[in-house]
Design a protein around this motif. Structure first.
Motif, PDB file in Angstrom:
ATOM      1  N   ALA A  15       0.690  -1.045  -0.079  1.00  0.00           N
ATOM      2  CA  ALA A  15       0.119   0.352  -0.067  1.00  0.00           C
ATOM      3  C   ALA A  15       0.520   1.116   0.180  1.00  0.00           C
ATOM      4  CB  ALA A  15      -0.841  -0.394   1.182  1.00  0.00           C
ATOM      5  N   PHE A  16       0.063   2.024  -0.086  1.00  0.00           N
ATOM      6  CA  PHE A  16       1.072   3.580   0.095  1.00  0.00           C
ATOM      7  C   PHE A  16       2.233   3.825  -1.441  1.00  0.00           C
ATOM      8  CE2 PHE A  16      -0.608   2.322   4.232  1.00  0.00           C
ATOM      9  CZ  PHE A  16      -1.044   2.620   4.144  1.00  0.00           C
ATOM     10  N   SER A  17       1.789   3.393  -1.928  1.00  0.00           N
ATOM     11  CA  SER A  17       3.045   3.551  -3.733  1.00  0.00           C
ATOM     12  C   SER A  17       2.978   5.155  -3.879  1.00  0.00           C
ATOM     13  CB  SER A  17       2.464   2.324  -4.276  1.00  0.00           C
ATOM     14  OG  SER A  17       1.650   3.273  -5.061  1.00  0.00           O
ATOM     15  N   PRO A  18       4.132   5.627  -4.637  1.00  0.00           N
ATOM     16  CA  PRO A  18       3.675   7.338  -4.381  1.00  0.00           C
ATOM     17  C   PRO A  18       2.650   7.201  -6.060  1.00  0.00           C
ATOM     18  CG  PRO A  18       6.197   6.288  -4.882  1.00  0.00           C
ATOM     19  CD  PRO A  18       4.807   4.843  -4.563  1.00  0.00           C
ATOM     20  N   PHE A  19       2.128   8.918  -5.759  1.00  0.00           N
ATOM     21  CA  PHE A  19       0.722   9.077  -5.739  1.00  0.00           C
ATOM     22  C   PHE A  19      -0.120   8.126  -6.301  1.00  0.00           C
ATOM     23  CE2 PHE A  19       4.900  11.111  -7.784  1.00  0.00           C
ATOM     24  CZ  PHE A  19       3.999  12.315  -7.456  1.00  0.00           C
ATOM     25  N   SER A  20      -0.913   7.497  -5.323  1.00  0.00           N
ATOM     26  CA  SER A  20      -1.893   6.420  -5.418  1.00  0.00           C
ATOM     27  C   SER A  20      -2.783   6.207  -3.705  1.00  0.00           C
ATOM     28  CB  SER A  20      -1.043   4.795  -4.321  1.00  0.00           C
ATOM     29  OG  SER A  20      -0.697   4.850  -3.424  1.00  0.00           O
ATOM     30  N   LEU A  21      -3.714   6.519  -4.545  1.00  0.00           N
ATOM     31  CA  LEU A  21      -5.348   6.154  -3.992  1.00  0.00           C
ATOM     32  C   LEU A  21      -4.282   4.827  -2.655  1.00  0.00           C
ATOM     33  CD1 LEU A  21      -7.911   7.862  -2.303  1.00  0.00           C
ATOM     34  CD2 LEU A  21      -8.766   6.971  -4.488  1.00  0.00           C
ATOM     35  N   SER A  22      -5.302   4.789  -1.503  1.00  0.00           N
ATOM     36  CA  SER A  22      -5.583   3.628  -1.064  1.00  0.00           C
ATOM     37  C   SER A  22      -7.090   3.524  -0.295  1.00  0.00           C
ATOM     38  CB  SER A  22      -4.129   3.717  -0.077  1.00  0.00           C
ATOM     39  OG  SER A  22      -2.871   3.125  -0.585  1.00  0.00           O
ATOM     40  N   LEU A  23      -6.807   2.516  -0.464  1.00  0.00           N
ATOM     41  CA  LEU A  23      -8.750   2.823   0.450  1.00  0.00           C
ATOM     42  C   LEU A  23      -8.559   1.421   1.516  1.00  0.00           C
ATOM     43  CD1 LEU A  23     -11.035   2.539  -2.598  1.00  0.00           C
ATOM     44  CD2 LEU A  23     -10.211   4.687  -1.059  1.00  0.00           C
ATOM     45  N   ILE A  24      -8.281   1.477   3.002  1.00  0.00           N
ATOM     46  CA  ILE A  24      -7.904   0.929   3.830  1.00  0.00           C
ATOM     47  C   ILE A  24      -9.560   0.456   4.747  1.00  0.00           C
ATOM     48  CG2 ILE A  24      -6.574   0.192   6.286  1.00  0.00           C
ATOM     49  CD1 ILE A  24      -5.392   2.823   3.219  1.00  0.00           C
ATOM     50  N   ASP A  25     -10.047  -0.806   5.032  1.00  0.00           N
ATOM     51  CA  ASP A  25     -11.281  -1.029   4.970  1.00  0.00           C
ATOM     52  C   ASP A  25     -10.929  -1.831   6.995  1.00  0.00           C
ATOM     53  OD1 ASP A  25     -14.339  -0.793   5.695  1.00  0.00           O
ATOM     54  OD2 ASP A  25     -14.049  -2.554   4.616  1.00  0.00           O
ATOM     55  N   GLU A  26     -11.097  -0.996   7.765  1.00  0.00           N
ATOM     56  CA  GLU A  26     -10.977  -1.702   9.198  1.00  0.00           C
ATOM     57  C   GLU A  26      -9.732  -2.467   9.271  1.00  0.00           C
ATOM     58  OE1 GLU A  26     -14.197  -3.415  10.901  1.00  0.00           O
ATOM     59  OE2 GLU A  26     -16.086  -2.154   9.254  1.00  0.00           O
ATOM     60  N   PHE A  27      -8.571  -2.236   9.037  1.00  0.00           N
ATOM     61  CA  PHE A  27      -7.349  -2.925   9.274  1.00  0.00           C
ATOM     62  C   PHE A  27      -7.455  -3.368  11.159  1.00  0.00           C
ATOM     63  CE2 PHE A  27      -2.558  -2.368   9.764  1.00  0.00           C
ATOM     64  CZ  PHE A  27      -2.290  -4.153   8.638  1.00  0.00           C
ATOM     65  N   ALA A  28      -7.043  -4.620  10.124  1.00  0.00           N
ATOM     66  CA  ALA A  28      -6.658  -5.822  11.611  1.00  0.00           C
ATOM     67  C   ALA A  28      -6.854  -5.132  12.386  1.00  0.00           C
ATOM     68  CB  ALA A  28      -4.972  -4.381  12.362  1.00  0.00           C
TER      69      ALA A  28
END
Length: 536
Positions: free
Chosen positions: A416-429
């Motif tokens: 996740a979180f590569s340059p110029f990316s949009l990351s959508l994180i749903d209830e991690f862990a």
């Protein structure tokens, strides 16, 4: 499904797991090109990514021009495009040494006639963003007399003479056949009505005489019958041989003409292929305009940027909708709240009670960003966004490759979180030990918040991440009367505000007890739960 298949060609931009999370299939299937060429264009469609901002802006300008230019003839133009067939195979034969046949030449002529009508009726050569050119020279090869008729036949003086001779021989043969049929009727009282074959019972006394007749042949026998054929006399056989010779000569002449046409058309093959592609692009573009009209969309504003730009990334979305989900809600008599959110570079959180629509907000954002990157108008009131190099979803997937759901989640988190990316994180862990899970979630939010040139949106129930970022939204506010009970979730759902609101106080909103009470959960258990909560 066509556009979804096109998406999966670029897994660097959007991988299978992210597609499964966003669930774009139903909405993308609403983009319906009129004909086969538009469908082929849809399969070639690729997302616009970081660095292609000007190209995407030009694409939306092109769509807006089409929408205005063909406002009155929109349906007629789409019907015209529906008639085109994909003739890639026939054109590929022209460009190679592979022989073409009459079917190929008919399909090519049909395309050229439809293309000429498209030019004449709709003025497509002047459309910005397209490269339509005349194909008159190619059409002249297949229609030298300019009859503009929707069929194809090979023509030459010699071929016309051969066909005339064949017709004469066939007429003479028919006369011979009729004479033998009349003779059969007269001598043996067998009515055959100018048919070559006839059948008699095995017990028929005429069989003996017929089997001695020189111009009748026995072709097969069965248990109860005998089948005969009139073969005629010497004159008939001479005519049949003449017809065979003429047929052979016609085949030679037709092959010569086909090779000549092949040679003359070959120099136009590349142009025809290019124009077929342009027709497909026009069909697809009009399908996107139709999509815009059907779902009340807008053309997004693409914020300028490049991989070397120092300007921070921002995204502004007002009243974004998932039309498929909205329609489902309306059919059930349930309200639908659109999505409004502003995102900045770094991490933003969405918190709130279950049933509040947090994951739906995450998916809707991903869907709308995806539509914009595909050059599709978005069902929003306003949408300003940068182009990303990647859209990436991190969520609880099914167990795979021997890993638990949590293990699979950790593996995906590494990318996740590569340059110029949009990351959508749903209830991690959220599927592991709560204290460790909260610590991992807080650490991941802190890490994402410090990564430059990317935007990440987290959905979480944990409190510790709230102190890391200033951008926090909440949803799922229950607007109910104290003490009122509801029979089912749908009744309760109507009273939930699913819009996003900025959270002023850095504390996870508490709504679980309210929901439980509204659904008639045990007051005794709720009182004990309240005691445990106050002690913690």
């Amino acid at each position: 499904m066509i556009l979804e298949r096109a998406l999966l060609h670029d897994i660097d931009f959007l991988d299978r797991a992210t597609v499964d999370f966003i669930q774009p299939s139903a909405l993308l299937s609403s983009v319906l090109p009129s004909g086969a060429l538009g469908q082929a264009a849809a399969l070639r469609l690729r997302p616009f990514v970081r660095g292609q901002e000007q190209a995407l802006e030009a694409h939306f300008v092109k769509l807006a021009f089409l929408e205005n230019a063909y406002e009155k003839t929109f349906g007629t133009l789409r019907e015209s495009l529906k008639q085109f067939r994909n003739i890639t195979t026939s054109l590929s034969k022209l460009r190679s040494a592979s022989p073409v046949n009459l079917a190929d030449l008919f399909e090519i002529k049909r395309f050229l006639l439809l293309y000429e009508r498209l030019r004449e009726d709709f003025g497509i050569e002047s459309l910005p963003g397209f490269r339509f050119i005349p194909l008159t020279s190619a059409l002249r090869v297949l229609d030298p007399e300019e009859k503009r008729q929707m069929f194809f036949s090979l023509e030459s003086d010699y071929l016309r003479d051969l066909r005339s001779e064949l017709e004469k021989a066939s007429k003479q043969e028919a006369i011979e056949l009729k004479q033998h049929c009349d003779l059969l009727q007269k001598q043996y009282e067998i009515p055959v009505r100018n048919q070559r074959e006839f059948v008699l019972s095995r017990t028929d006394i005429r069989n003996l005489a017929l089997q001695k007749c020189e111009w009748i042949s026995l072709i097969r026998e069965s248990t109860f019958s005998i089948h005969y054929q009139i073969i005629g006399g010497e004159r008939t056989r001479t005519l049949q041989m003449k017809k065979q010779e003429i047929h052979a000569e016609i085949e030679v002449e037709e092959q010569r003409l086909i090779e000549e046409i092949h040679l003359n058309l070959q120099k136009h093959a590349a142009e025809m292929m290019a124009q077929m592609t342009e027709v497909g692009a026009l069909d697809l573009a009009l399908a996107l305009v139709a999509f815009k009209k059907a779902y009340h969309c807008v053309y997004p504003t693409v914020l300028s940027g490049s991989n070397t730009s120092s300007a921070p990334l921002t995204l502004v979305l007002e009243n974004g909708r998932d039309p498929i989900l909205e329609a489902e809600r309306r059919q059930k008599g349930l309200p639908y709240d659109p999505l409004t959110i502003s995102l900045k570079e770094g991490a933003t959180l969405v918190v709130g009670a279950n049933m509040g629509g947090k994951t739906t907000a995450l998916r809707t954002l991903g869907l709308l960003v995806l539509l914009a990157h595909m050059g599709i108008p978005t069902p929003t009131d306003r949408f300003e966004l940068p182009l990303f190099s990647r859209i990436y979803a991190l969520y609880k997937t099914k167990e795979q490759d021997g890993l638990s759901g949590f293990g699979s989640e950790i593996v995906r988190a590494k990318s996740a979180f590569s340059p110029f990316s949009l990351s959508l994180i749903d209830e991690f862990a959220s599927s592991t030990n709560p204290s460790e899970g909260e610590a991992l979630a807080a650490a991941l939010v802190e890490h994402a918040h410090g990564v430059p040139n990317q935007i990440s949106l987290f959905v979480t129930h944990y409190s510790k991440p709230l102190s890391i970022t200033a951008e926090v939204y909440t949803t799922g506010i229950l607007r109910s009367i104290d003490g009122q009970n509801y029979e089912n979730l749908e009744a309760l759902y109507r009273l939930i505000d699913h819009r996003l609101h900025r959270l002023a106080v850095r504390e996870i909103p508490r709504g679980a007890f309210t929901v439980a009470k509204a659904l008639g959960f045990s007051d005794t258990i709720l009182e004990k739960a309240t005691d445990y909560l106050n002690k913690s």
